[in-house]
Design an enzyme around this catalytic site. Structure first.
Site, PDB file in Angstrom:
ATOM      1  N   CYS A   2       0.811  -1.216   0.000  1.00 23.69           N
ATOM      2  CA  CYS A   2       0.000   0.000   0.000  1.00 23.69           C
ATOM      3  C   CYS A   2       0.846   1.269   0.000  1.00 23.69           C
ATOM      4  O   CYS A   2       1.996   1.259   0.419  1.00 23.69           O
ATOM      5  CB  CYS A   2      -0.877   0.007   1.242  1.00 23.69           C
ATOM      6  SG  CYS A   2      -1.808  -1.492   1.468  1.00 23.69           S
ATOM      7  N   ARG A  27       4.829   0.095  -6.024  1.00 25.22           N
ATOM      8  CA  ARG A  27       4.786  -0.712  -4.808  1.00 25.22           C
ATOM      9  C   ARG A  27       3.829  -1.896  -4.940  1.00 25.22           C
ATOM     10  O   ARG A  27       3.862  -2.797  -4.115  1.00 25.22           O
ATOM     11  CB  ARG A  27       4.360   0.163  -3.631  1.00 25.22           C
ATOM     12  CG  ARG A  27       5.396   1.220  -3.284  1.00 25.22           C
ATOM     13  CD  ARG A  27       4.906   2.093  -2.159  1.00 25.22           C
ATOM     14  NE  ARG A  27       4.574   1.324  -0.985  1.00 25.22           N
ATOM     15  CZ  ARG A  27       5.422   0.923  -0.069  1.00 25.22           C
ATOM     16  NH1 ARG A  27       6.693   1.201  -0.199  1.00 25.22           N
ATOM     17  NH2 ARG A  27       5.034   0.234   0.978  1.00 25.22           N
ATOM     18  N   TRP A  76      -3.066  -2.727  -1.430  1.00 24.31           N
ATOM     19  CA  TRP A  76      -2.721  -4.100  -1.818  1.00 24.31           C
ATOM     20  C   TRP A  76      -3.464  -4.976  -0.821  1.00 24.31           C
ATOM     21  O   TRP A  76      -3.163  -4.966   0.372  1.00 24.31           O
ATOM     22  CB  TRP A  76      -1.207  -4.282  -1.719  1.00 24.31           C
ATOM     23  CG  TRP A  76      -0.691  -5.564  -2.285  1.00 24.31           C
ATOM     24  CD1 TRP A  76      -0.398  -5.828  -3.590  1.00 24.31           C
ATOM     25  CD2 TRP A  76      -0.352  -6.747  -1.554  1.00 24.31           C
ATOM     26  NE1 TRP A  76       0.081  -7.101  -3.722  1.00 24.31           N
ATOM     27  CE2 TRP A  76       0.132  -7.689  -2.493  1.00 24.31           C
ATOM     28  CE3 TRP A  76      -0.408  -7.111  -0.215  1.00 24.31           C
ATOM     29  CZ2 TRP A  76       0.548  -8.965  -2.122  1.00 24.31           C
ATOM     30  CZ3 TRP A  76       0.005  -8.385   0.160  1.00 24.31           C
ATOM     31  CH2 TRP A  76       0.479  -9.292  -0.805  1.00 24.31           C
ATOM     32  N   ASN A 100      -1.697   2.004   5.873  1.00 28.39           N
ATOM     33  CA  ASN A 100      -0.810   0.922   5.415  1.00 28.39           C
ATOM     34  C   ASN A 100      -0.493   0.059   6.624  1.00 28.39           C
ATOM     35  O   ASN A 100      -0.216   0.597   7.698  1.00 28.39           O
ATOM     36  CB  ASN A 100       0.536   1.474   4.916  1.00 28.39           C
ATOM     37  CG  ASN A 100       0.412   2.243   3.634  1.00 28.39           C
ATOM     38  OD1 ASN A 100      -0.649   2.325   3.055  1.00 28.39           O
ATOM     39  ND2 ASN A 100       1.523   2.809   3.202  1.00 28.39           N
ATOM     40  N   GLY A 101      -0.460  -1.255   6.445  1.00 31.02           N
ATOM     41  CA  GLY A 101      -0.091  -2.133   7.557  1.00 31.02           C
ATOM     42  C   GLY A 101      -1.229  -3.078   7.889  1.00 31.02           C
ATOM     43  O   GLY A 101      -2.141  -3.291   7.076  1.00 31.02           O
ATOM     44  N   GLU A 486      18.476 -16.669  -8.900  1.00 33.69           N
ATOM     45  CA  GLU A 486      18.018 -15.299  -9.162  1.00 33.69           C
ATOM     46  C   GLU A 486      17.506 -15.159 -10.606  1.00 33.69           C
ATOM     47  O   GLU A 486      16.497 -14.505 -10.859  1.00 33.69           O
ATOM     48  CB  GLU A 486      19.172 -14.317  -8.878  1.00 33.69           C
ATOM     49  CG  GLU A 486      18.976 -12.887  -9.361  1.00 33.69           C
ATOM     50  CD  GLU A 486      17.796 -12.148  -8.736  1.00 33.69           C
ATOM     51  OE1 GLU A 486      17.143 -12.702  -7.840  1.00 33.69           O
ATOM     52  OE2 GLU A 486      17.514 -11.030  -9.180  1.00 33.69           O
ATOM     53  N   LYS A 490      13.814 -13.997 -11.519  1.00 31.25           N
ATOM     54  CA  LYS A 490      13.557 -12.853 -12.414  1.00 31.25           C
ATOM     55  C   LYS A 490      12.612 -13.267 -13.526  1.00 31.25           C
ATOM     56  O   LYS A 490      11.654 -12.577 -13.823  1.00 31.25           O
ATOM     57  CB  LYS A 490      14.860 -12.405 -13.049  1.00 31.25           C
ATOM     58  CG  LYS A 490      15.649 -11.228 -12.747  1.00 31.25           C
ATOM     59  CD  LYS A 490      15.351 -10.094 -11.913  1.00 31.25           C
ATOM     60  CE  LYS A 490      14.510 -10.259 -10.710  1.00 31.25           C
ATOM     61  NZ  LYS A 490      15.082  -9.842  -9.456  1.00 31.25           N
ATOM     62  N   GLU A 493       8.965 -14.034 -12.191  1.00 27.83           N
ATOM     63  CA  GLU A 493       8.150 -12.932 -11.677  1.00 27.83           C
ATOM     64  C   GLU A 493       7.697 -11.974 -12.765  1.00 27.83           C
ATOM     65  O   GLU A 493       6.621 -11.401 -12.660  1.00 27.83           O
ATOM     66  CB  GLU A 493       8.800 -12.215 -10.493  1.00 27.83           C
ATOM     67  CG  GLU A 493       9.984 -11.355 -10.776  1.00 27.83           C
ATOM     68  CD  GLU A 493      10.564 -10.701  -9.515  1.00 27.83           C
ATOM     69  OE1 GLU A 493       9.825 -10.434  -8.558  1.00 27.83           O
ATOM     70  OE2 GLU A 493      11.780 -10.446  -9.511  1.00 27.83           O
ATOM     71  N   HIS A 509      20.075 -35.512  -9.313  1.00 23.56           N
ATOM     72  CA  HIS A 509      19.320 -36.044  -8.173  1.00 23.56           C
ATOM     73  C   HIS A 509      17.831 -35.746  -8.295  1.00 23.56           C
ATOM     74  O   HIS A 509      17.109 -35.773  -7.302  1.00 23.56           O
ATOM     75  CB  HIS A 509      19.879 -35.474  -6.865  1.00 23.56           C
ATOM     76  CG  HIS A 509      21.310 -35.848  -6.640  1.00 23.56           C
ATOM     77  ND1 HIS A 509      21.694 -37.105  -6.228  1.00 23.56           N
ATOM     78  CD2 HIS A 509      22.450 -35.143  -6.838  1.00 23.56           C
ATOM     79  CE1 HIS A 509      23.017 -37.154  -6.152  1.00 23.56           C
ATOM     80  NE2 HIS A 509      23.497 -35.980  -6.530  1.00 23.56           N
ATOM     81  N   LYS A 608       6.211  -4.246  -4.333  1.00 26.86           N
ATOM     82  CA  LYS A 608       7.633  -3.878  -4.293  1.00 26.86           C
ATOM     83  C   LYS A 608       8.203  -4.103  -2.903  1.00 26.86           C
ATOM     84  O   LYS A 608       9.311  -4.585  -2.743  1.00 26.86           O
ATOM     85  CB  LYS A 608       7.788  -2.415  -4.716  1.00 26.86           C
ATOM     86  CG  LYS A 608       9.225  -1.913  -4.702  1.00 26.86           C
ATOM     87  CD  LYS A 608      10.038  -2.579  -5.794  1.00 26.86           C
ATOM     88  CE  LYS A 608      11.502  -2.212  -5.733  1.00 26.86           C
ATOM     89  NZ  LYS A 608      12.328  -3.181  -6.475  1.00 26.86           N
TER      90      LYS A 608
HETATM   91  O1  M6R Z   1      13.188  -4.825  -0.040  1.00 33.13           O
HETATM   92  P1  M6R Z   1      13.782  -6.216   0.099  1.00 33.13           P
HETATM   93  O2  M6R Z   1      15.115  -6.335  -0.526  1.00 33.13           O
HETATM   94  O3  M6R Z   1      13.796  -6.662   1.533  1.00 33.13           O
HETATM   95  O4  M6R Z   1      12.782  -7.158  -0.685  1.00 33.13           O
HETATM   96  C1  M6R Z   1      12.955  -8.550  -0.687  1.00 33.13           C
HETATM   97  C2  M6R Z   1      12.123  -9.231  -1.758  1.00 33.13           C
HETATM   98  O5  M6R Z   1      10.764  -8.961  -1.563  1.00 33.13           O
HETATM   99  C3  M6R Z   1      12.519  -8.777  -3.169  1.00 33.13           C
HETATM  100  O6  M6R Z   1      13.879  -8.966  -3.416  1.00 33.13           O
HETATM  101  C4  M6R Z   1      11.695  -9.558  -4.225  1.00 33.13           C
HETATM  102  O7  M6R Z   1      12.064 -10.904  -4.223  1.00 33.13           O
HETATM  103  C5  M6R Z   1      11.884  -8.936  -5.617  1.00 33.13           C
HETATM  104  N1  M6R Z   1      10.605  -8.787  -6.256  1.00 33.13           N
HETATM  105  C6  M6R Z   1      12.696  -9.749  -6.538  1.00 33.13           C
HETATM  106  O8  M6R Z   1      12.838  -9.166  -7.786  1.00 33.13           O
END
Ligand code: M6R
Length: 613
Positions: A2, A27, A76, A100-101, A486, A490, A493, A509, A608
């Site tokens: 949010c 976000r 969100w 927010n929260g 990673e 990427k 997502e 395995h 985000k």
């Molecule tokens: O703000 P942070 O680095 O703590 O966030 C951690 C993850 O939420 C963040 O890296 C997420 O996996 C990304 N969307 C990856 O691209």
């Protein structure tokens, strides 16, 4: 997740609120709304809509209204579906607010309020706060809006950033913070509130970062801050060096692409002033660690989530190799609930771009409570982790708007590389000459990346060939294993293609069963100490008809025997290979997603900054 933006001033604020919300889109959200007080009647009008901001703007255009006090919110969904009735702001009686929260005790509060005759119009946890404030105010009309808010906050458990306004009280906005960020600013007869700096960065760069438990009253004439006990207090004003332009796309098709291209400059910023080739030293005074403390360390424990967790895994390889200190890495969400073994001689390090990720914050707090010394590797200045940790290394990535972490990741890698050298020097495992060599290699990374970014047409061709695949396997060994993970993260997502990152040696395995001529296998195979091993794994994939995309060192002709496609990366020292191969997997994911036409900067269901557990 949010986002909140608020304004009190002399200008009509609808445009400011809507454009502030646009800057918070990154976000992640699924509904949005604004509330503005009418100057003449004092009535607060709301406009809310399910879905993206275009819908809110259309709803606002259909029935426009304006005024010079208002607030906006992107939601969100956590409690209740993403529908208009659950969108913020929420109203109860005279009170209108955005939150927010998460209000953890909302169910019991709601029951109480319903028993006292209060009627609810949403499924959210937030609405109880509006009712509590309105009730406190109705019961004691002599209270100010701030005092009524304070009374309500005394009943609430959970995390919040709140912005509150009220009918017939059009002169002010009340804000509050507990475990969810909120900044405020004042200048030129206007006051601003925002959950994130970019929302109002076009109007001011001088911010007050509220602390947990703080509340504040914002008026045209100025701002008054109160601490957790309700006493009027002073908080420092901090000037943000980001310029508003750095939060714009600047001609790139997506923020993600712009942020990928920014990496050479942001890595240079992260290294600037901290590394000296001549002296073979890394200067990280923010670390606040002396030689004696480092000599006594029994281990280092990293906690992080998502991409930041992969930076932590790479840190393990680098630090153990260079400084010979044992390193553990933990997903923050697991660390919290597994009774971890921590001593006074443990260094716990949280890696987080936002510095607000709920699990990472809780994990580093837990480590601190168990006696560890804590360190944050954080991008957002004055974020909660940065403020609470004993020491902090800021990555200077600048604002990262794309949901997919790119420049935040490679600057994290720059930071952990510096940390490894620093620790190696402090433990005496690394001599000056060796440190010089590593620093030299680090400093060369931005130049290599610049060269790699000059021509990305190969990625567009690969995207054409592979975008229809239903699943990808990424393989790597050593510190290329976290890069494989990673790369898979990427891809999934932003393109919604299933992908898995595996340690190359683990392939036989289990995952080897998946390999056929439909399955693209991305193999990270730069020339390094495990190259021959990875090459054997490549052969195993080839023997089963897999479609191989090899990421290898330029000029490595041996890969041609096995690979269907080769992406060449420059011949860099093993120590810095993860930063360089990270760029390759980012570009591959980006161009495949772009070919598929997905919502790259705001992929579905993702936020985000994950500020709830
Ligand atoms: O703000 P942070 O680095 O703590 O966030 C951690 C993850 O939420 C963040 O890296 C997420 O996996 C990304 N969307 C990856 O691209």
């Amino acid at each position: 997740m949010c986002g909140i933006v608020g304004y009190v001033g002399t200008d009509q604020c609808a445009r400011l609120l809507l454009s502030g919300l646009r800057r918070l889109e990154y976000r992640g959200y699924d509904s949005a709304g604004i509330a503005i007080a009418d100057e003449e009647s004092g009535e607060v009008r709301l406009c809310r809509a399910e879905g993206k901001l275009d819908k809110l703007e259309q709803a606002y255009r259909d029935e426009p209204f304006d005024g010079n006090v208002g607030l906006g919110h992107t939601r969100w969904a956590t409690h209740g579906k993403p529908v208009e009735s659950n969108a913020h702001p929420h109203r109860a009686g005279r009170v209108v607010l955005a939150h927010n929260g998460i209000i953890e005790n909302y169910l019991e509060l709601k029951e109480e309020l319903v028993e006292r005759g209060r009627e609810f119009s949403s499924e959210t946890d937030t609405e109880v706060v509006a009712h509590l404030i309105d009730e406190a105010w109705s019961n004691s009309p002599q209270l100010s809006l701030h005092e009524a808010t304070q009374a309500a906050l005394d009943r609430i458990e959970g995390s919040y950033a709140l912005a509150v306004m009220a009918t017939e009280n059009p002169e002010e906005l009340v804000v509050a913070r507990n475990a969810s960020p909120m900044v405020i600013a004042h200048g030129g007869g206007c006051a601003y509130a925002a959950s994130d700096i970019p929302a109002v960065l076009s109007y001011t760069r001088d911010f007050i970062f509220l602390e947990d438990g703080d509340t504040a009253v914002l008026r045209r004439e100025g701002i008054e801050v109160f601490d957790a006990e309700g006493n009027s207090t002073e908080r420092d004003v901090k000037t943000i060096s980001w310029d508003p332009v750095s939060a714009e796309k600047q001609g790139y098709k997506h923020f993600m692409l712009k942020e990928i291209h920014e990496q050479p400059a942001r890595i240079t910023d992260t290294l600037r002033g901290r590394v000296s080739v001549d002296r073979g030293e890394v200067e990280l005074p923010e670390l606040r660690l002396d030689e004696q403390t480092v000599q006594k360390l029994d281990k280092i424990v990293f906690v992080a989530c998502g991409t930041s967790n992969y930076a932590a895994q790479i840190a393990k390889y680098l630090i153990e190799e260079v400084a010979r200190i044992p390193v553990e890495t933990d997903l923050a969400s697991e660390f919290r609930y597994r009774n971890p073994l921590i001593t006074d001689n443990t260094l716990a390090i949280a890696i987080s771009q936002s510095g607000e990720t709920a699990d990472t914050l809780a994990a580093i707090r837990e480590a601190g409570e168990l006696g560890a010394r804590t360190l944050g590797i954080v991008n957002v200045i004055e974020s909660t982790i940065a403020r609470e940790a004993d020491g902090v290394i800021y990555t200077h990535a600048g604002p990262e708007i794309g949901v997919a972490s790119t420049k935040a990741f490679t600057t994290q890698l720059a930071a952990v590389s510096m940390l490894a050298i620093k620790l190696g020097r402090l433990t005496g495992r690394l001599d000056v000459e060796e440190a010089r060599t590593l620093i030299e290699a680090l400093r060369e990374v931005p130049n290599h990346m610049e060269a790699m970014l000059e021509d990305t047409s190969q990625y567009e061709q690969l995207a054409r060939s592979y975008h229809e695949a239903r699943s990808f396997l990424y393989l790597g060994r050593g510190h290329q294993f976290p890069i494989a993970a990673e790369g898979a993260l990427k891809l999934k997502e932003i393109s919604y293609i299933h992908a898995e990152g595996y340690a190359a040696g683990e392939m036989k395995h289990g995952p080897i069963a998946l390999i056929d001529n439909e399955m693209p296998v991305v193999v990270l195979a730069p020339k390094n100490s495990v190259y021959e091993k990875v090459k054997s794994n490549l052969e195993e994939v080839k023997a089963r008809g897999g479609r191989i995309i090899a990421i290898g060192t330029e000029g490595d002709e041996r890969l041609e025997t096995f690979a269907d496609d080769i992406i060449a990366m420059p011949d860099v020292a093993e120590f810095v290979q993860p930063m360089v191969s990270a760029l390759v997997v980012q570009l591959l994911a980006y161009y495949i997603a772009d070919f598929k036409g997905t919502d790259i900067d705001q992929p579905r269901n993702l936020a985000k900054s994950v500020t709830v557990e």
